[in-house]
Design an enzyme around this catalytic site. Sequence first.
Site, PDB file in Angstrom:
ATOM      1  CB  CYS A 103     -31.683 -74.948  17.296  1.00 14.51           C
ATOM      2  SG  CYS A 103     -31.361 -73.262  16.770  1.00 14.51           S
ATOM      3  CG  HIS A 234     -35.556 -76.080  14.575  1.00 11.42           C
ATOM      4  ND1 HIS A 234     -35.732 -76.010  15.934  1.00 11.42           N
ATOM      5  CD2 HIS A 234     -34.746 -75.042  14.258  1.00 11.42           C
ATOM      6  CE1 HIS A 234     -35.067 -74.969  16.433  1.00 11.42           C
ATOM      7  NE2 HIS A 234     -34.455 -74.374  15.434  1.00 11.42           N
ATOM      8  CD  GLU A 236     -37.763 -78.793  16.927  1.00 10.88           C
ATOM      9  OE1 GLU A 236     -36.993 -79.489  16.240  1.00 10.88           O
ATOM     10  OE2 GLU A 236     -37.454 -77.660  17.357  1.00 10.88           O
TER      11      GLU A 236
END
Lengths: 271, 79
Positions: A103, A234, A236
């Site tokens: 990002c 994302h 994560e």
Amino acid sequence: MKAEDVKVCVIRIEGTNCEDEMYQAFRMVGASPELVHLKQLAGKAPDHAKRNLEDYDILAFPGGFSAGDYVRAGAIFAARIKSDIGPQLRKFVESEKPVLGVCNGFQTLVELGLLPAFEGVMSETPTAALSTNDSGRFECRPTYLRNDNRGNCIFTSEIKKGKISMFPLAHAEGKLLSADPRFLEKLEENDQVVFRYVGPGGAKAVYPWNPNGSPSDIAGICNPAGNVLGMMPHPERVMTRYTHQDWTSCKGPEEGDGMAVFRSVMKKLTK
Amino acid sequence: MAIIEIRIELKKGVADPEGSNTKKTLESLGFEGVGAVKCVKVFEVELDMGVDEAVKAGEEMCRVLLANPVIQSYTVTAR
């Protein structure tokens, strides 16, 4: 190298966020991450807090935002890094150590000239841009991503080519642009396309499945050597099934889709 | 002391959703005859130096931080 010996530098400056998720993601695959402020790497810290970039095995740019995203998303983060630790960063990338940018981290890698890096590992000025979403607004939703990499990228070695994963995204500037008329061809030729947005079931992505209007539905690219990956969604944020949007209705594996990105790079370093 | 104005705009052909959304809104508010609307960013920087030197410094600021040459162009003028 054992997993716990893999040292990960999760780099931050003023106003960075989402670094905790990035830290936890690397913890979950057994690595030893550390949140490191740029000043610690630049020698602008007390002796006990000083760090050397070359002591780390992986560098991760979280996102989020950084420095209020004033000027342009990632521009201040990138300019500060270049000025403070530019040569060390270049050396890190040249030695083919893995670098991940998610990002705002992707925006920073592009502003740093580390992506797409068609010529040399780091260009003097940016050769691409992550421009304002076609919708003109912040887009925040789950997205489907297809792994289109043919084996070059160090972060997708454990993900089958063509596999569709669900990663959430949240950004206002994610449309990947370049002034190079052969931009997309070069990305393909060098095996630099990593993730593409797709619709449900793998259909061609139209808005909102391509959330920003990126040409060729590109969501993530790597450098020609395959050790630097930048992506808007994302991974994560989906390390377990419980942060997938459909976890109550689907019988999926315990593991979230994002885990494979982190496992891939760990497998390369620990084999 | 010099004051310079740094104007950052999107290059021709780069989509400007902020500009086009503003145009739509202006039209929906009843403003008539609205043509193209462009979103432009302006920085005003005070510099403790002569005007020529200040303009040069402004251009360097654009190169290092303020403009991404892929999508943006800049002009630096003394005020």
